[in-house]
Design a protein around this motif. Structure first.
Motif, PDB file in Angstrom:
ATOM      1  N   GLY A  73      55.730  -4.636 -89.681  1.00 41.34           N
ATOM      2  CA  GLY A  73      56.418  -4.776 -88.401  1.00 41.34           C
ATOM      3  C   GLY A  73      57.925  -4.570 -88.497  1.00 41.34           C
TER       4      GLY A  73
ATOM      5  N   TYR B  18      61.388  -2.750 -88.566  1.00 43.94           N
ATOM      6  CA  TYR B  18      61.753  -1.503 -87.908  1.00 43.94           C
ATOM      7  C   TYR B  18      63.245  -1.242 -88.030  1.00 43.94           C
ATOM      8  CZ  TYR B  18      63.411  -4.364 -83.989  1.00 43.94           C
ATOM      9  OH  TYR B  18      64.071  -5.265 -83.213  1.00 43.94           O
TER      10      TYR B  18
ATOM     11  N   ILE C  20      63.162  -0.129 -94.121  1.00 46.26           N
ATOM     12  CA  ILE C  20      62.060  -0.894 -93.520  1.00 46.26           C
ATOM     13  C   ILE C  20      60.939  -1.201 -94.504  1.00 46.26           C
ATOM     14  CG2 ILE C  20      62.545  -0.079 -91.185  1.00 46.26           C
ATOM     15  CD1 ILE C  20      60.244   1.942 -91.512  1.00 46.26           C
TER      16      ILE C  20
ATOM     17  N   ASP D  39      66.162   1.130 -85.752  1.00 44.07           N
ATOM     18  CA  ASP D  39      66.457   1.971 -84.606  1.00 44.07           C
ATOM     19  C   ASP D  39      67.480   3.021 -85.028  1.00 44.07           C
ATOM     20  OD1 ASP D  39      64.730   0.494 -83.056  1.00 44.07           O
ATOM     21  OD2 ASP D  39      66.295  -0.765 -82.173  1.00 44.07           O
TER      22      ASP D  39
ATOM     23  N   THR E  36      59.014   2.221 -87.353  1.00 46.14           N
ATOM     24  CA  THR E  36      58.401   0.932 -87.675  1.00 46.14           C
ATOM     25  C   THR E  36      57.457   1.048 -88.862  1.00 46.14           C
ATOM     26  OG1 THR E  36      58.482   0.321 -85.330  1.00 46.14           O
ATOM     27  CG2 THR E  36      57.009  -0.976 -86.741  1.00 46.14           C
ATOM     28  N   ASN E  37      57.593   0.125 -89.816  1.00 40.86           N
ATOM     29  CA  ASN E  37      56.622  -0.047 -90.899  1.00 40.86           C
ATOM     30  C   ASN E  37      55.445  -0.776 -90.259  1.00 40.86           C
ATOM     31  OD1 ASN E  37      55.090  -1.265 -92.951  1.00 40.86           O
ATOM     32  ND2 ASN E  37      56.852  -1.400 -94.337  1.00 40.86           N
ATOM     33  N   THR E  38      54.344  -0.083 -90.060  1.00 39.65           N
ATOM     34  CA  THR E  38      53.232  -0.687 -89.328  1.00 39.65           C
ATOM     35  C   THR E  38      52.464  -1.719 -90.157  1.00 39.65           C
ATOM     36  OG1 THR E  38      51.762   1.180 -89.832  1.00 39.65           O
ATOM     37  CG2 THR E  38      52.984   1.264 -87.749  1.00 39.65           C
TER      38      THR E  38
ATOM     39  N   ARG F  38      62.866   4.416 -82.726  1.00 34.92           N
ATOM     40  CA  ARG F  38      62.470   3.246 -83.516  1.00 34.92           C
ATOM     41  C   ARG F  38      61.443   3.693 -84.547  1.00 34.92           C
ATOM     42  NH1 ARG F  38      61.684  -2.168 -80.552  1.00 34.92           N
ATOM     43  NH2 ARG F  38      63.944  -1.985 -80.823  1.00 34.92           N
TER      44      ARG F  38
END
Length: 176
Positions: A98, A100, A175, A102, A93-95, A91
């Motif tokens: 949020g 994401y 993302i 997979d 994820t663009n922190t 996964r």
């Protein structure tokens, strides 16, 4: 059901990190079973904005059944040729937002490891590869690469993709 395959390229990051410096303890200490296969867990990574994507990302395996087998060793008993197999989904994820994706990173690979710690990956199938700014023949990014190709990683970490047949997918654009 997909047949078991030999590699996953988040493992490229793991092995590259291991050979170039930072080795996760679990990757070094896993004892091989009687058939020679040993767990090769994929660590999570955090990258700040600009390292891979224009925004910070976090990569984390959500399925990790990867094992490795040393096929040939150098005279000092360090690995010279390693096979990887097992399912891996990472996964990404663009922190900041949020969002994401997979990424199926379960491909097949045999990895040649040279005494200068450079590597040559012979790959069939999907893997996940991160490339830093000016550190590969792909632009900076996080890529899902699929097909038949080689990936050379120099002793400094420079990545050179030689695609015979396949595609690259820019995970950052998915993302971002």
């Amino acid at each position: 059901m997909r047949p078991t395959t030999l590699c996953s390229l988040a493992v490229v990051t793991t092995l590259a990190s291991a050979l170039l410096g930072a080795v996760p303890a679990s990757a070094e200490t896993a004892a091989p079973g009687k058939d020679g296969w040993a767990p090769a867990p994929t660590p999570s990574f955090d990258y700040p904005a600009g390292a891979r994507c224009d925004f910070p990302i976090h990569t984390e395996p959500i399925v990790d059944e990867v094992v490795k087998k040393v096929l040939v060793a150098h005279p000092d008993e360090s690995p010279s040729k390693i096979a990887f197999k097992g399912d891996l989904v990472v996964r990404v994820t663009n922190t900041d937002t949020g969002a994401y994706y997979d990424a199926d990173a379960g491909g097949s690979a045999i990895v040649d490891i040279h005494t200068d710690r450079s590597q040559l990956w012979h790959v069939v199938g999907p893997v996940l590869v991160g490339v830093g700014e000016n550190n590969g023949n792909l632009p900076r990014g996080e890529y899902r690469i699929d097909g038949v190709y080689t990936l050379a990683i120099s002793s400094t970490g420079y990545r050179t993709l030689n695609m015979f047949n396949g595609s690259t997918d820019d995970v950052c654009s998915r993302i971002g």
